[in-house]
Design a protein around this motif. Sequence first.
Motif: not given
Length: 56
Positions: A18-26
């Motif tokens: 759901t992150c629009p700026v791709e700030a989340i990673s595993e």
Amino acid sequence: MAYKIGDDCISCGSCAATCPVEAISEGQEHYDIDPEKCIECGACAAGCPVDAIAAP
């Protein structure tokens, strides 16, 4: 101040999707939010099924 993912994270990946700026990673133990990219929109927190994401 960016959102933070706590230890309650079950690594389902819904926040990253759901992150629009791709700030989340595993990460190694759970997903992580890059504070440099986070725009504090709250989309990740709204989509977390276990409420593991805290607002800034």
